[in-house]
Design a protein around this motif. Structure first.
Motif, PDB file in Angstrom:
ATOM      1  N   GLU A 164     -19.773  -2.591   3.046  1.00 21.27           N
ATOM      2  CA  GLU A 164     -20.440  -2.211   1.800  1.00 21.27           C
ATOM      3  C   GLU A 164     -19.504  -2.399   0.603  1.00 21.27           C
ATOM      4  OE1 GLU A 164     -23.677  -1.669   1.716  1.00 21.27           O
ATOM      5  OE2 GLU A 164     -23.527  -2.129   3.861  1.00 21.27           O
ATOM      6  N   HIS A 165     -18.234  -2.056   0.790  1.00 24.06           N
ATOM      7  CA  HIS A 165     -17.264  -2.275  -0.282  1.00 24.06           C
ATOM      8  C   HIS A 165     -17.166  -3.753  -0.622  1.00 24.06           C
ATOM      9  CE1 HIS A 165     -13.491  -2.469  -2.509  1.00 24.06           C
ATOM     10  NE2 HIS A 165     -13.053  -3.325  -1.598  1.00 24.06           N
ATOM     11  N   CYS A 166     -17.069  -4.583   0.394  1.00 22.40           N
ATOM     12  CA  CYS A 166     -16.868  -6.012   0.163  1.00 22.40           C
ATOM     13  C   CYS A 166     -18.110  -6.673  -0.437  1.00 22.40           C
ATOM     14  CB  CYS A 166     -16.467  -6.696   1.470  1.00 22.40           C
ATOM     15  SG  CYS A 166     -14.785  -6.287   2.008  1.00 22.40           S
ATOM     16  N   LEU A 167     -19.272  -6.273  -0.017  1.00 22.13           N
ATOM     17  CA  LEU A 167     -20.477  -6.857  -0.599  1.00 22.13           C
ATOM     18  C   LEU A 167     -20.619  -6.468  -2.065  1.00 22.13           C
ATOM     19  CD1 LEU A 167     -23.019  -6.456   2.349  1.00 22.13           C
ATOM     20  CD2 LEU A 167     -21.727  -8.487   1.655  1.00 22.13           C
ATOM     21  N   ALA A 168     -20.071  -5.296  -2.431  1.00 23.86           N
ATOM     22  CA  ALA A 168     -20.144  -4.843  -3.826  1.00 23.86           C
ATOM     23  C   ALA A 168     -18.997  -5.387  -4.679  1.00 23.86           C
ATOM     24  CB  ALA A 168     -20.152  -3.317  -3.874  1.00 23.86           C
ATOM     25  N   HIS A 169     -17.831  -5.655  -4.061  1.00 25.08           N
ATOM     26  CA  HIS A 169     -16.635  -6.007  -4.843  1.00 25.08           C
ATOM     27  C   HIS A 169     -15.914  -7.224  -4.265  1.00 25.08           C
ATOM     28  CE1 HIS A 169     -17.004  -2.218  -7.023  1.00 25.08           C
ATOM     29  NE2 HIS A 169     -17.134  -1.600  -5.861  1.00 25.08           N
ATOM     30  N   THR A 182      -8.625  -8.732   0.600  1.00 29.04           N
ATOM     31  CA  THR A 182      -8.926  -7.646   1.532  1.00 29.04           C
ATOM     32  C   THR A 182     -10.094  -8.020   2.428  1.00 29.04           C
ATOM     33  OG1 THR A 182      -8.135  -5.891   0.074  1.00 29.04           O
ATOM     34  CG2 THR A 182      -9.772  -5.264   1.708  1.00 29.04           C
ATOM     35  N   CYS A 183     -11.121  -8.605   1.831  1.00 26.25           N
ATOM     36  CA  CYS A 183     -12.389  -8.802   2.537  1.00 26.25           C
ATOM     37  C   CYS A 183     -12.406 -10.023   3.437  1.00 26.25           C
ATOM     38  CB  CYS A 183     -13.526  -8.872   1.518  1.00 26.25           C
ATOM     39  SG  CYS A 183     -13.737  -7.337   0.568  1.00 26.25           S
ATOM     40  N   VAL A 184     -11.669 -11.072   3.085  1.00 26.07           N
ATOM     41  CA  VAL A 184     -11.721 -12.297   3.897  1.00 26.07           C
ATOM     42  C   VAL A 184     -10.426 -12.535   4.665  1.00 26.07           C
ATOM     43  CG1 VAL A 184     -13.335 -13.325   2.269  1.00 26.07           C
ATOM     44  CG2 VAL A 184     -10.908 -13.879   2.095  1.00 26.07           C
ATOM     45  N   GLY A 185      -9.363 -11.788   4.347  1.00 22.96           N
ATOM     46  CA  GLY A 185      -8.091 -12.000   5.010  1.00 22.96           C
ATOM     47  C   GLY A 185      -7.228 -12.982   4.236  1.00 22.96           C
ATOM     48  N   ALA A 205       4.222  15.191   8.779  1.00 16.50           N
ATOM     49  CA  ALA A 205       4.316  14.655   7.422  1.00 16.50           C
ATOM     50  C   ALA A 205       4.110  13.148   7.492  1.00 16.50           C
ATOM     51  CB  ALA A 205       5.657  14.982   6.777  1.00 16.50           C
ATOM     52  N   ILE A 206       3.395  12.614   6.498  1.00 12.46           N
ATOM     53  CA  ILE A 206       2.994  11.208   6.529  1.00 12.46           C
ATOM     54  C   ILE A 206       3.188  10.596   5.148  1.00 12.46           C
ATOM     55  CG2 ILE A 206       0.985   9.668   6.724  1.00 12.46           C
ATOM     56  CD1 ILE A 206      -0.070  11.561   8.898  1.00 12.46           C
ATOM     57  N   ALA A 207       3.680   9.357   5.105  1.00 11.34           N
ATOM     58  CA  ALA A 207       3.768   8.597   3.864  1.00 11.34           C
ATOM     59  C   ALA A 207       3.078   7.252   4.067  1.00 11.34           C
ATOM     60  CB  ALA A 207       5.224   8.389   3.455  1.00 11.34           C
ATOM     61  N   ALA A 208       2.220   6.881   3.116  1.00 10.06           N
ATOM     62  CA  ALA A 208       1.463   5.637   3.190  1.00 10.06           C
ATOM     63  C   ALA A 208       1.788   4.765   1.987  1.00 10.06           C
ATOM     64  CB  ALA A 208      -0.041   5.927   3.244  1.00 10.06           C
ATOM     65  N   GLY A 209       2.276   3.553   2.250  1.00 15.12           N
ATOM     66  CA  GLY A 209       2.611   2.619   1.184  1.00 15.12           C
ATOM     67  C   GLY A 209       1.563   1.536   1.060  1.00 15.12           C
ATOM     68  N   VAL A 210       1.146   1.242  -0.161  1.00 10.09           N
ATOM     69  CA  VAL A 210       0.108   0.250  -0.467  1.00 10.09           C
ATOM     70  C   VAL A 210      -0.936   0.167   0.665  1.00 10.09           C
ATOM     71  CG1 VAL A 210       1.474  -1.095  -2.097  1.00 10.09           C
ATOM     72  CG2 VAL A 210       1.639  -1.662   0.314  1.00 10.09           C
ATOM     73  N   PRO A 211      -1.598   1.286   0.982  1.00 13.36           N
ATOM     74  CA  PRO A 211      -2.472   1.299   2.159  1.00 13.36           C
ATOM     75  C   PRO A 211      -3.796   0.590   1.930  1.00 13.36           C
ATOM     76  CG  PRO A 211      -2.665   3.368   0.989  1.00 13.36           C
ATOM     77  CD  PRO A 211      -1.584   2.578   0.281  1.00 13.36           C
ATOM     78  N   LEU A 212      -4.311  -0.047   2.966  1.00 15.23           N
ATOM     79  CA  LEU A 212      -5.692  -0.505   2.968  1.00 15.23           C
ATOM     80  C   LEU A 212      -6.564   0.729   3.132  1.00 15.23           C
ATOM     81  CD1 LEU A 212      -7.079  -3.588   4.831  1.00 15.23           C
ATOM     82  CD2 LEU A 212      -8.425  -1.510   4.590  1.00 15.23           C
ATOM     83  N   ALA A 213      -7.473   0.976   2.191  1.00 15.68           N
ATOM     84  CA  ALA A 213      -8.158   2.264   2.187  1.00 15.68           C
ATOM     85  C   ALA A 213      -9.626   2.199   1.798  1.00 15.68           C
ATOM     86  CB  ALA A 213      -7.444   3.223   1.239  1.00 15.68           C
ATOM     87  N   ALA A 214     -10.155   1.022   1.464  1.00 14.49           N
ATOM     88  CA  ALA A 214     -11.518   0.947   0.938  1.00 14.49           C
ATOM     89  C   ALA A 214     -12.577   1.288   1.981  1.00 14.49           C
ATOM     90  CB  ALA A 214     -11.783  -0.442   0.368  1.00 14.49           C
ATOM     91  N   PRO A 257      -5.132  -2.163  -6.080  1.00 17.20           N
ATOM     92  CA  PRO A 257      -4.863  -0.722  -6.038  1.00 17.20           C
ATOM     93  C   PRO A 257      -6.049   0.172  -6.353  1.00 17.20           C
ATOM     94  CG  PRO A 257      -3.055  -1.875  -7.109  1.00 17.20           C
ATOM     95  CD  PRO A 257      -4.129  -2.890  -6.881  1.00 17.20           C
ATOM     96  N   ARG A 258      -6.900  -0.201  -7.308  1.00 19.07           N
ATOM     97  CA  ARG A 258      -7.968   0.725  -7.696  1.00 19.07           C
ATOM     98  C   ARG A 258      -8.982   0.944  -6.580  1.00 19.07           C
ATOM     99  NH1 ARG A 258      -9.548  -4.013 -10.397  1.00 19.07           N
ATOM    100  NH2 ARG A 258     -11.743  -4.628 -10.174  1.00 19.07           N
ATOM    101  N   PHE A 259      -9.020   0.028  -5.612  1.00 27.35           N
ATOM    102  CA  PHE A 259      -9.918   0.187  -4.475  1.00 27.35           C
ATOM    103  C   PHE A 259      -9.231   0.837  -3.278  1.00 27.35           C
ATOM    104  CE2 PHE A 259     -11.662  -3.846  -6.446  1.00 27.35           C
ATOM    105  CZ  PHE A 259     -12.740  -3.222  -7.054  1.00 27.35           C
ATOM    106  N   HIS A 260      -7.913   0.927  -3.316  1.00 27.05           N
ATOM    107  CA  HIS A 260      -7.153   1.349  -2.136  1.00 27.05           C
ATOM    108  C   HIS A 260      -6.252   2.538  -2.463  1.00 27.05           C
ATOM    109  CE1 HIS A 260      -8.701  -2.066   0.156  1.00 27.05           C
ATOM    110  NE2 HIS A 260      -8.541  -2.778  -0.937  1.00 27.05           N
ATOM    111  N   GLY A 261      -4.971   2.306  -2.718  1.00 29.06           N
ATOM    112  CA  GLY A 261      -4.050   3.422  -2.920  1.00 29.06           C
ATOM    113  C   GLY A 261      -4.428   4.341  -4.063  1.00 29.06           C
ATOM    114  N   GLU A 262      -4.839   3.777  -5.193  1.00 26.30           N
ATOM    115  CA  GLU A 262      -5.220   4.609  -6.325  1.00 26.30           C
ATOM    116  C   GLU A 262      -6.474   5.413  -6.017  1.00 26.30           C
ATOM    117  OE1 GLU A 262      -5.495   2.246  -9.844  1.00 26.30           O
ATOM    118  OE2 GLU A 262      -3.397   1.613  -9.751  1.00 26.30           O
ATOM    119  N   ALA A 263      -7.383   4.836  -5.227  1.00 24.90           N
ATOM    120  CA  ALA A 263      -8.591   5.565  -4.850  1.00 24.90           C
ATOM    121  C   ALA A 263      -8.252   6.763  -3.972  1.00 24.90           C
ATOM    122  CB  ALA A 263      -9.560   4.633  -4.128  1.00 24.90           C
TER     123      ALA A 263
END
Length: 330
Positions: free
Chosen positions: A165-170, A177-180, A222-231, A258-264
């Motif tokens: 749904e994310h990829c069809l919208a964005h 992210t969506c096609v590799g 405790a967990i740290a996530a760097g530039v995570p795939l998150a959409a 970032p606005r779709f992943h880490g920032e979200a």
């Protein structure tokens, strides 16, 4: 390469997989021995292979590499953690690494958190390390696909259909992210519309799985996530992570916008600690030592003009080490 600046001895061990289908686990650990540098992949690392381990702070941190990558690109963070007394376990993710990426994507994402747990089991069962470690209050760090793994371990739930749904919208805005990274890219030419139509069809077919996936390990504290795939996550499941969660973002990341992943994630998670927001950093900013890649991968993980790697990367590594010291040590 930052690794050459290491000041204290770090040992290196590679433990074969203990269960069917498990890849080896790389272990960096505090040591008190001298030896020649070790060559791994593209890097000469200032670690001592097979050195007897010495007691550190009694805590284990697991590092999950990205895709298609390997443990060695996180060596500088691992060495910094050993200098703070941690033992560091870095699993090779099965068929989602620099040698074989045939399962990259949702197939691997379902398996990766379990592979983190298997790496913990492997190290705690090893006679060299078991006497030196507590079996709880374990830390975990990952970037990119490893960041996706971390969000799952923090209590997040994700679904292939949510990514669809994310990829069809964005699709145009978050194309890689969506096609590799290895298929095609948008160039601004007339073929872009054809690529978008074909990609939409493939995405609609391949990601038709509404199941929500999740997995946690109670030993991880405790967990740290760097530039995570998150959409593909349900943001409500990341609003209150089950353990302290640190985030690192890079504003010039064109692989995972970032606005779709880490920032979200940061927007959804008011309790998260934003460890770094690299204004000039790209997707590969956290890779250290920084690898030499070719083709499209090189474009995606190369440093944007203006990124001061020599200053920024050690600062981020120091913040990650400090985060785990604050959250895991008495």
């Amino acid at each position: 390469m930052l690794a050459a600046t290491a000041q204290a001895a770090t040992g290196l061990a590679e433990i074969p997989g203990q269960v069917a289908g498990q890849e080896p686990v790389v272990v960096f650990y505090p040591a008190d021995a001298a030896g020649p540098p070790v060559q791994r992949w593209q890097f000469t690392l200032p670690v001592v292979e097979g050195a007897p381990p010495v007691r550190g702070n009694g805590r284990l941190v697991v590092i999950s590499h990205g895709s298609p990558s390997n443990p060695w690109v996180n060596a500088d963070l691992a060495i910094a953690l050993t200098q703070a007394g941690f033992v560091v376990a870095m699993p090779w993710h099965l068929r989602d690494n620099s040698s074989d990426s045939s399962d990259a994507g949702p197939v691997s994402w379902k398996r990766r958190p379990h592979e983190v747990s298997a790496a913990i089991d492997t190290v705690l069962a090893d006679a060299r390390f078991a006497p030196l470690l507590a079996a709880d209050h374990i830390g975990a760090y990952g970037m990119s696909a490893g960041g996706h793994t971390m969000l799952t371990l923090a209590g997040g739930r994700w679904s292939p259909s949510a990514l669809r749904e994310h990829c069809l919208a964005h699709l145009k805005e978050d194309f890689v992210t969506c096609v590799g990274p290895l298929t095609t890219s948008l160039t601004g030419g007339w073929l872009d519309e054809v690529k978008l139509v074909l990609a939409s069809w493939v995405i609609g077919w391949k990601m038709d799985d509404p199941t929500w996936y999740g997995y946690t390990d109670a030993r991880i504290a405790a967990i740290a996530a760097g530039v995570p795939l998150a959409a593909d996550f349900d943001p409500t499941t990341l609003a209150s992570p089950r353990v302290p969660l640190g985030l690192i973002t890079a504003r010039k990341d064109v692989w995972l916008v970032p606005r779709f992943h880490g920032e979200a994630v940061a927007k959804a998670c008011t309790s998260c600690e934003w460890l770094a927001d690299l204004a000039e950093g790209g997707h590969g900013a956290l890779l250290s030592p920084h690898p030499q890649r070719e083709g499209r991968i090189a474009e995606l993980v190369g440093d944007p003009t203006g990124f001061d790697r020599a200053t920024e990367v050690p600062a981020v590594i120091a913040r990650v080490v400090d985060f785990f010291k604050r959250k895991l040590l008495p």
